[in-house]
Design an enzyme around this catalytic site. Structure first.
Site, PDB file in Angstrom:
ATOM      1  N   TYR A   1       3.858  -0.366  -9.407  1.00 45.82           N
ATOM      2  CA  TYR A   1       3.762  -1.233 -10.588  1.00 45.82           C
ATOM      3  C   TYR A   1       2.828  -0.627 -11.640  1.00 45.82           C
ATOM      4  O   TYR A   1       3.159  -0.568 -12.827  1.00 45.82           O
ATOM      5  CB  TYR A   1       3.260  -2.610 -10.159  1.00 45.82           C
TER       6      TYR A   1
ATOM      7  N   LEU B   1       0.856  -1.188   0.000  1.00 53.60           N
ATOM      8  CA  LEU B   1       0.000   0.000   0.000  1.00 53.60           C
ATOM      9  C   LEU B   1       0.890   1.236   0.000  1.00 53.60           C
ATOM     10  O   LEU B   1       1.969   1.232   0.604  1.00 53.60           O
ATOM     11  CB  LEU B   1      -0.899   0.006   1.228  1.00 53.60           C
TER      12      LEU B   1
ATOM     13  N   THR C   1       0.488 -18.007 -14.041  1.00 57.53           N
ATOM     14  CA  THR C   1       1.940 -18.099 -13.885  1.00 57.53           C
ATOM     15  C   THR C   1       2.267 -18.499 -12.448  1.00 57.53           C
ATOM     16  O   THR C   1       1.387 -18.590 -11.591  1.00 57.53           O
ATOM     17  CB  THR C   1       2.616 -16.750 -14.184  1.00 57.53           C
TER      18      THR C   1
END
Length: 446
Positions: A352, A295, A387
């Site tokens: 990200y 966060l 994945t």
């Protein structure tokens, strides 16, 4: 990681139980198999656009059974709609309703593909309205598809028409099993550049490709598909992954380059390696990426900086080196891995998501420069892909992420690789500055 639920609801008695209980029943997707037909049945071609004749001739040349009128009860493999001359919303009605009737006869793994023009600020209001209406139509139809079928659109830019190489290549990609996990998407063909392959099963024949982050997962899958499609491979990863990287290189009869892509001279070293081993470099796939999720309130400088350094700053530096070298760019193809997190955002992934949104901005801004050299740059934005990383997601969260897409399942690394290979081909040269989502029509975090 295998989707056990998908396998269960497509097998024996559990299939019937799921049907009776009204449970989600994701279908096994039709993926690329060179031994099977391009589409599983006849193609219904609808619409009255200027592209109708060319589209018909193109698909007939692929030995497809092209029909101009639907026959009730006649099973179909695909529906292609020529809507490139629309000028007002009322012109949608007849064809849209015909598509609705024909959808009932679409075979599992079928395809719906529209060909239209993008709405622009210079359009008359009526024309802009109907062109944008196609967007809403396709995305809604994609949500209604069953049996692993998909719906997508092709947009023809001002410098492109139905005879453009990019249109032909994109149409074939969207009809084929290569686009199994692409749905509800639009791909714009901006110009008439490109060259069709002599062998559609080897569209990268003779090309030399670099794939970063290729030791495992999506990167290894991309390398495998590029090699299958004819390219010679240079696989790149950090020294810590050297042993696994060597295995990938040996399996694909390529070469391995151990390299930290955040190094200032990474682009130079990649180019030098390619020129010394193969005398050329045609394709660069920026796949390497990392996550350091937290966060934002708990994010530290190291986690923030490392993600941006690997996921976007390294790509910017390498692209600059490649384009300034004078030894890459003429018919050069760059494909970068973005993410749906960069489009919709995702909790705990501010670093990200910022980096992957940055990739999309980089692609759009770089497109004119590389396009002037005869090259192209595009991005692929995966959604939930099966994945090792997604296998670590808590069970219930993982199941939800799989089922909320229109295709009700996660994608495979193979699905990402197929789209990368398409964008890396010379036939797709007219597709430049685009972001193609490979997400089964799911927006993570939306």
């Amino acid at each position: 990681m295998a989707d056990t639920y998908l396998n269960l609801v497509n097998t024996g008695i559990t299939k019937e139980i799921a049907k009776k209980l009204g449970l989600p029943r994701p279908s096994v997707l039709r993926r690329f198999d060179p031994s099977k037909p391009l589409v599983p049945g006849p193609v219904l071609l609808l619409g009255n656009g200027e592209s109708v004749t060319t589209l018909s001739e193109t698909m007939l040349a692929w030995n497809l059974d092209v029909r101009r009128h639907a026959t009730p009860g006649q099973k179909l493999g695909a529906i292609v709609i020529a809507w490139d001359t629309l000028t007002a919303p009322g012109e949608l009605s007849e064809t849209a309703l015909a598509v609705g009737s024909a959808l009932k006869d679409l075979l599992p793994g079928g395809r719906v593909v529209t060909v239209s023009r993008p709405a622009t600020d210079s359009d008359a209001p009526e024309t802009a309205a109907v062109r944008q209406s196609v967007d809403g139509f396709v995305r809604s139809v994609a949500h209604e598809m069953r049996g692993g079928s998909t719906a997508n659109g092709i947009l023809l830019g001002e410098a492109a028409d139905a005879g453009s190489t990019g249109l032909i290549a994109t149409l074939r990609f969207l009809l084929s099993g290569r686009s199994a996990y692409v749905s509800g998407q639009f791909i714009e063909v901006s110009n008439d550049a490109g060259e069709l392959p002599t062998d559609w099963n080897k569209p990268l024949d003779g090309k030399v490709a670099v794939v970063t982050g290729a030791a495992r997962g999506i990167g290894a899958a991309i390398a495998k598909v590029l090699q299958r499609d004819g390219a010679q491979l240079i696989v790149v990863d950090v020294p810590q992954a050297g042993e696994q990287l060597a295995k990938v290189a040996n399996k694909l009869h390529g070469t391995a380059l151990q390299l930290d892509i955040t190094a200032q001279d990474a682009g130079k070293r990649i180019l030098e390696h390619a020129l010394s081993r193969y005398g050329r470099l045609d394709i660069v796939v920026h796949n390497a990426g990392i996550t350091r999720d937290k966060l934002l309130a708990n994010m530290d400088e190291a986690k923030w900086n490392s993600v941006l350094a690997v996921n976007i700053e390294s790509q910017l530096r390498m692209n600059r080196e490649l384009l300034d070298s004078g030894k890459f760019g003429h018919n050069g193809r760059i494909v970068s891995l973005a993410s749906t997190s960069g489009i919709a955002g995702n909790r705990g992934q501010s670093n990200y998501a910022a980096s992957k949104a940055g990739v999309m901005g980089m692609v759009r801004a770089t497109a004119p420069a590389i396009g002037s050299l005869g090259g192209s740059i595009n991005a692929v934005a995966p959604g939930f892909i099966e994945t090792d990383m997604t296998a670590k997601i808590p069970f219930l969260t993982r199941q939800l992420a799989r089922r909320v897409s229109s295709l009700q399942q996660g994608g495979l690394p193979l699905d990402v690789a197929e789209t990368v290979s398409f964008l890396a081909s010379d036939a797709a040269a007219g597709v430049n500055g685009e972001v193609v989502r490979v997400c089964g029509q799911n927006m993570v975090g939306a």
